[in-house]
Write a protein that holds these residues in place. Structure first.
Motif, PDB file in Angstrom:
ATOM      1  N   ASP A 150       0.815  -1.208   0.000  1.00 55.42           N
ATOM      2  CA  ASP A 150       0.000   0.000   0.000  1.00 55.42           C
ATOM      3  C   ASP A 150       0.852   1.264   0.000  1.00 55.42           C
ATOM      4  O   ASP A 150       1.944   1.299   0.581  1.00 55.42           O
ATOM      5  N   VAL A 151       0.312   2.282  -0.629  1.00 58.05           N
ATOM      6  CA  VAL A 151       0.899   3.622  -0.621  1.00 58.05           C
ATOM      7  C   VAL A 151      -0.148   4.556  -0.009  1.00 58.05           C
ATOM      8  O   VAL A 151      -1.217   4.766  -0.580  1.00 58.05           O
ATOM      9  N   LEU A 152       0.160   5.068   1.165  1.00 61.80           N
ATOM     10  CA  LEU A 152      -0.748   5.941   1.897  1.00 61.80           C
ATOM     11  C   LEU A 152      -0.477   7.389   1.536  1.00 61.80           C
ATOM     12  O   LEU A 152       0.681   7.811   1.431  1.00 61.80           O
ATOM     13  N   ILE A 188      -4.716  15.217  -3.173  1.00 64.21           N
ATOM     14  CA  ILE A 188      -4.951  13.811  -2.848  1.00 64.21           C
ATOM     15  C   ILE A 188      -5.294  13.036  -4.120  1.00 64.21           C
ATOM     16  O   ILE A 188      -4.795  11.923  -4.354  1.00 64.21           O
ATOM     17  N   GLY A 189      -6.145  13.628  -4.951  1.00 64.88           N
ATOM     18  CA  GLY A 189      -6.520  12.964  -6.199  1.00 64.88           C
ATOM     19  C   GLY A 189      -5.337  12.704  -7.107  1.00 64.88           C
ATOM     20  O   GLY A 189      -5.250  11.658  -7.751  1.00 64.88           O
ATOM     21  N   MET A 198      -4.332   4.350  -0.445  1.00 60.12           N
ATOM     22  CA  MET A 198      -5.087   4.618   0.774  1.00 60.12           C
ATOM     23  C   MET A 198      -5.035   6.105   1.103  1.00 60.12           C
ATOM     24  O   MET A 198      -4.035   6.769   0.810  1.00 60.12           O
ATOM     25  N   VAL A 199      -6.091   6.589   1.754  1.00 59.39           N
ATOM     26  CA  VAL A 199      -6.163   7.981   2.184  1.00 59.39           C
ATOM     27  C   VAL A 199      -6.543   8.026   3.653  1.00 59.39           C
ATOM     28  O   VAL A 199      -7.478   7.331   4.077  1.00 59.39           O
ATOM     29  N   ARG A 227      -8.090   2.131  -2.841  1.00 59.48           N
ATOM     30  CA  ARG A 227      -8.426   0.878  -2.157  1.00 59.48           C
ATOM     31  C   ARG A 227      -9.182   1.138  -0.867  1.00 59.48           C
ATOM     32  O   ARG A 227     -10.074   0.368  -0.489  1.00 59.48           O
ATOM     33  N   LEU A 228      -8.826   2.241  -0.169  1.00 61.08           N
ATOM     34  CA  LEU A 228      -9.416   2.491   1.139  1.00 61.08           C
ATOM     35  C   LEU A 228      -9.353   3.983   1.474  1.00 61.08           C
ATOM     36  O   LEU A 228      -8.307   4.610   1.317  1.00 61.08           O
ATOM     37  N   LEU A 229     -10.466   4.533   1.941  1.00 64.13           N
ATOM     38  CA  LEU A 229     -10.527   5.892   2.469  1.00 64.13           C
ATOM     39  C   LEU A 229     -10.896   5.780   3.941  1.00 64.13           C
ATOM     40  O   LEU A 229     -11.932   5.202   4.289  1.00 64.13           O
ATOM     41  N   VAL A 230     -10.052   6.335   4.811  1.00 67.49           N
ATOM     42  CA  VAL A 230     -10.245   6.210   6.258  1.00 67.49           C
ATOM     43  C   VAL A 230     -10.415   7.591   6.874  1.00 67.49           C
ATOM     44  O   VAL A 230      -9.642   8.509   6.587  1.00 67.49           O
ATOM     45  N   SER A 231     -11.429   7.731   7.725  1.00 65.55           N
ATOM     46  CA  SER A 231     -11.679   8.994   8.417  1.00 65.55           C
ATOM     47  C   SER A 231     -11.594   8.783   9.916  1.00 65.55           C
ATOM     48  O   SER A 231     -12.030   7.755  10.440  1.00 65.55           O
TER      49      SER A 231
END
Length: 450
Positions: A150-152, A188-189, A198-199, A227-231
């Motif tokens: 993954d690349v965050l 971010i985009g 991932m964000v 792949r994943l957006l995390v808040s």
């Protein structure tokens, strides 16, 4: 604590990047200077120099005190007097010398001293041991299927556990990469279009992302590919959940944590990403929801979250009184109020001190009223508080940033009564140009006074 050195990119800040091997060499070189110290303060600028300094401290077994680079004089004076660092590092030049050899410190060795926001007094230094960081990163890796592939990408500050403890040390432990940007939806985009998977973000950021992806189909496609957006760091309004999902097809993964505990609870990668819920306890962490006596309140009732597990901090630095008061029979008392759904998911309703409103014999969570108000088209932002009332004990007050012309107060009260119930309707509505917030986007409700 860290992945083996390799030629894979570890850090990227703009045009500057370091591989895991380069980071190991640079941090190992600096660590030789730090060996034998107790604590080192690091000006946590958003730079690779900060990351090198933090990793150097951890390699040398020295506790790192990250400092907000925008900190005021009084707060800085308090933190320096309280933590008494042996050395202060500020954008220390990166030197690729001969790295030192260091034995792995024990799991209880202090790793970070994170100063809390100090909403009830001077900031307290939260002493996090190495086992809290390693166990929590590993638990999140399992929950999110987070790997070295993954690349965050994120634009979070590096003096909090969100941006630094998980957002930098996570990829470095797992062997992946982190790209740090000055936040904008477009920035971010761009990273998502060039390899990021991932964000991490806070609700204020996702609110801006929601607006941007609704207006720009190409940007929405870039977020769709993540792949994943995390808040985290605060509750994400259900309205922004829905807007992002509609524009991108992405459900946001919410998690819940704090400086003293790191991340306690999260929606799993393959779990139900429903708005307003932060999921289930991560591996190794026990969570209960209790009343004032410490008795489990069961399903559907509001109670305080208490936590125990390897993710917990050691102590508040120099504050044995505060440390003792924070625990009950081995459980850490978070001060956060929640409701447990029938499937075990937690829904955070607010802080015990500011977000639990006792009105007319009811216990009411400010968070659900805020979410209801955000569904009204004339409400851009809102915070809900309680204030003394001779009849009700406390009356519900809504502080509203309108989206255009302010709606009539009775319109908003009726909106809440229809969606929730009459006793949860705001009795007072006050209009503001903006809500007071801290660096992480959390609303400072204590500043909302007439």
């Amino acid at each position: 604590m860290f992945a083996e050195p390799s030629d894979r990119e570890a850090l990227r800040f703009g045009d500057v990047s370091l591989t895991h091997a380069e980071l190991h060499r640079a941090a190992g070189t600096l660590a030789k200077r730090l060996a034998g110290l107790t604590r080192v303060a690091v000006w946590a600028t958003s730079t690779p120099q900060t990351c090198v300094a933090v990793v150097a401290g951890l390699l040398a077994g020295v506790a790192v005190v990250p400092l907000n680079p925008k900190i005021g004089e009084r707060e800085l004076g308090h933190i320096m007097a309280d933590s008494r660092p042996d050395l202060v590092l500020r954008d220390e030049p990166i030197v690729f010398g001969e790295p030192g050899e260091f034995a792995e410190p024990g799991p209880e060795t202090p790793a970070l001293v994170i100063y809390t926001s100090g909403t009830t007094g001077p900031p307290k230094g939260v002493v996090l041991p190495r086992r809290a960081l390693t166990s929590n990163i590993d638990a999140l890796a399992a929950a999110w299927r987070w790997t070295g592939d993954d690349v965050l990408v994120h634009g979070l500050p590096l003096f909090h556990v969100h941006g630094l403890g998980i957002g930098v040390l996570g990829p470095l432990r797992l062997g992946g990469s982190v790209r740090h940007v000055k936040f904008s939806p477009q920035a971010i985009g761009h990273e998502l279009a060039t390899g990021a998977t991932m964000v991490f973000g806070v609700p204020t950021m996702y609110h801006r992302i929601a607006e941007a992806v609704e207006a720009d189909a190409a940007l929405a496609d870039r977020f769709r590919a993540a792949r994943l957006l995390v808040s985290g760091s605060a509750a994400l309004p259900a309205s922004d959940h829905g807007r992002i999902a509609k524009a991108t097809g992405q459900g946001i993964v919410e998690r819940y944590g704090m400086s003293e505990t790191l991340m306690n609870v999260s929606v799993r990668f393959d779990g139900d990403r429903r708005p307003g819920a932060v999921g289930l306890p991560v591996d190794g962490v026990e969570v209960r929801v209790v009343d004032e006596r410490g008795t489990d309140v069961g399903t559907g009732a509001i109670g305080e979250i208490e936590v125990r597990g390897p993710n917990l901090f050691l102590e508040y630095l120099n504050r044995p009184d505060a440390t003792e008061q924070a625990f009950r029979d081995g459980w850490f008392r978070t001060g956060d109020m929640a409701v447990r759904d029938p499937d075990g998911y937690l829904r955070i309703v607010g802080r015990r001190a500011t977000d639990l409103i006792k009105s007319g014999g009811y216990k009411i969570g400010a968070g659900e009223i805020e979410n209801a108000l955000l569904e009204h088209p004339s409400v851009a932002e809102v915070a809900v508080t309680g204030e003394p009332d001779d009849d009700l004990g406390e009356r519900i007050v809504a502080w509203v940033v309108p989206a255009g012309e302010p709606p009539a107060p009775e319109e908003l009260s009726g909106h809440v009564a229809k969606l929730l119930s009459p006793h949860k309707r705001p009795r007072v509505v006050r209009y503001l140009d903006s809500l007071p917030r801290n660096e992480m986007g959390k609303v400072l409700k204590r500043e909302l006074r007439c």
